[in-house]
Motif scaffolding. Sequence first.
Motif, PDB file in Angstrom:
ATOM      1  N   LEU A   1       0.850  -1.182   0.000  1.00 57.99           N
ATOM      2  CA  LEU A   1       0.000   0.000   0.000  1.00 57.99           C
ATOM      3  C   LEU A   1       0.888   1.235   0.000  1.00 57.99           C
ATOM      4  N   ILE A   2       0.631   2.128  -0.953  1.00 56.08           N
ATOM      5  CA  ILE A   2       1.376   3.378  -1.062  1.00 56.08           C
ATOM      6  C   ILE A   2       0.427   4.412  -1.648  1.00 56.08           C
ATOM      7  N   SER A   3       0.548   5.655  -1.226  1.00 58.38           N
ATOM      8  CA  SER A   3      -0.332   6.696  -1.757  1.00 58.38           C
ATOM      9  C   SER A   3       0.021   6.995  -3.208  1.00 58.38           C
ATOM     10  N   GLU A   4      -0.937   7.522  -3.929  1.00 57.95           N
ATOM     11  CA  GLU A   4      -0.705   7.917  -5.314  1.00 57.95           C
ATOM     12  C   GLU A   4       0.388   8.984  -5.380  1.00 57.95           C
ATOM     13  N   ARG A   5       0.353   9.913  -4.437  1.00 54.48           N
ATOM     14  CA  ARG A   5       1.378  10.966  -4.414  1.00 54.48           C
ATOM     15  C   ARG A   5       2.770  10.363  -4.246  1.00 54.48           C
ATOM     16  N   ASP A   6       2.947   9.470  -3.249  1.00 54.55           N
ATOM     17  CA  ASP A   6       4.270   8.897  -2.994  1.00 54.55           C
ATOM     18  C   ASP A   6       4.744   8.028  -4.156  1.00 54.55           C
ATOM     19  N   ALA A   7       3.844   7.287  -4.773  1.00 54.04           N
ATOM     20  CA  ALA A   7       4.210   6.436  -5.905  1.00 54.04           C
ATOM     21  C   ALA A   7       4.547   7.266  -7.139  1.00 54.04           C
ATOM     22  N   GLY A   8       4.002   8.488  -7.220  1.00 54.93           N
ATOM     23  CA  GLY A   8       4.163   9.295  -8.409  1.00 54.93           C
ATOM     24  C   GLY A   8       5.250  10.351  -8.363  1.00 54.93           C
ATOM     25  N   TYR A   9       5.994  10.423  -7.261  1.00 56.66           N
ATOM     26  CA  TYR A   9       7.089  11.390  -7.244  1.00 56.66           C
ATOM     27  C   TYR A   9       8.035  11.079  -8.394  1.00 56.66           C
ATOM     28  N   PRO A  10       8.563  12.115  -9.060  1.00 60.27           N
ATOM     29  CA  PRO A  10       9.528  11.848 -10.141  1.00 60.27           C
ATOM     30  C   PRO A  10      10.883  11.459  -9.557  1.00 60.27           C
ATOM     31  N   ASP A  11      11.747  10.953 -10.420  1.00 61.94           N
ATOM     32  CA  ASP A  11      13.125  10.734 -10.000  1.00 61.94           C
ATOM     33  C   ASP A  11      13.696  12.078  -9.571  1.00 61.94           C
ATOM     34  N   HIS A  12      14.554  12.059  -8.572  1.00 60.50           N
ATOM     35  CA  HIS A  12      15.196  13.286  -8.106  1.00 60.50           C
ATOM     36  C   HIS A  12      16.143  13.741  -9.208  1.00 60.50           C
ATOM     37  N   PRO A  13      16.172  15.035  -9.534  1.00 62.24           N
ATOM     38  CA  PRO A  13      17.011  15.492 -10.640  1.00 62.24           C
ATOM     39  C   PRO A  13      18.491  15.167 -10.489  1.00 62.24           C
ATOM     40  N   ARG A  14      18.982  15.006  -9.280  1.00 65.54           N
ATOM     41  CA  ARG A  14      20.404  14.721  -9.106  1.00 65.54           C
ATOM     42  C   ARG A  14      20.653  13.313  -8.606  1.00 65.54           C
ATOM     43  N   SER A  15      19.625  12.451  -8.625  1.00 67.59           N
ATOM     44  CA  SER A  15      19.813  11.110  -8.059  1.00 67.59           C
ATOM     45  C   SER A  15      20.861  10.304  -8.805  1.00 67.59           C
ATOM     46  N   SER A  16      21.036  10.572 -10.073  1.00 63.16           N
ATOM     47  CA  SER A  16      22.029   9.805 -10.832  1.00 63.16           C
ATOM     48  C   SER A  16      23.420  10.436 -10.788  1.00 63.16           C
ATOM     49  N   ASP A  17      23.549  11.583 -10.113  1.00 64.79           N
ATOM     50  CA  ASP A  17      24.839  12.273 -10.044  1.00 64.79           C
ATOM     51  C   ASP A  17      25.734  11.817  -8.907  1.00 64.79           C
TER      52      ASP A  17
END
Length: 180
Positions: free
Chosen positions: A163-179
């Motif tokens: 169970l996860i909220s729609e908001r939490d499931a829909g957050y985009p990737d963090h712009p610097r997560s791959s950095d």
Amino acid sequence: MRFTPTSIGGVVVVDIAPHEDARGAFARLQCPEEFAAAGHPFTPVQTSLSRNPRLGTLRGMHYQPTPYGETKLVRAIRGRMFDVALDLRRDSPTFGRWTAAELSADNARALLIPEGVAHGFLTLEPDTDVLYQISPAFRPGHEAGVRWNDPGFAIAWPAAPALISERDAGYPDHPRSSDH
């Protein structure tokens, strides 16, 4: 209280030191003087409760951006959870890294999470209640988050959420997560 640093600066596991006798036990859960003496000044101004009836409930990864950043002391007061702190402080040497602890009513352990560090958890038992002590007070309208399974952070959750909220499931990737 016992304060154990984690691999993320400012994220600390806090264990209680109960006084026990024939009646049971008594322990401090938070004391501004003890936190300050341990190098972690924290005086909560708000206390909140998250009730989670279902096993596998995932909440997170939440934070409040500057200037609304919060420090949180989080503990399970019923049930058990996998608690995660994710460093989103751009100037931190551990930016993009995460740490986790199992918090339960039985171990009475807490996790201190400083400003700039996102927080989330997955319940490992049904009926898990989570107590938050927060400073400064939560400011509605300034919520932010990153997706729980952003591949750039690769958080090793013990199970997929049931169970996860729609908001939490829909957050985009963090712009610097791959950095990192």
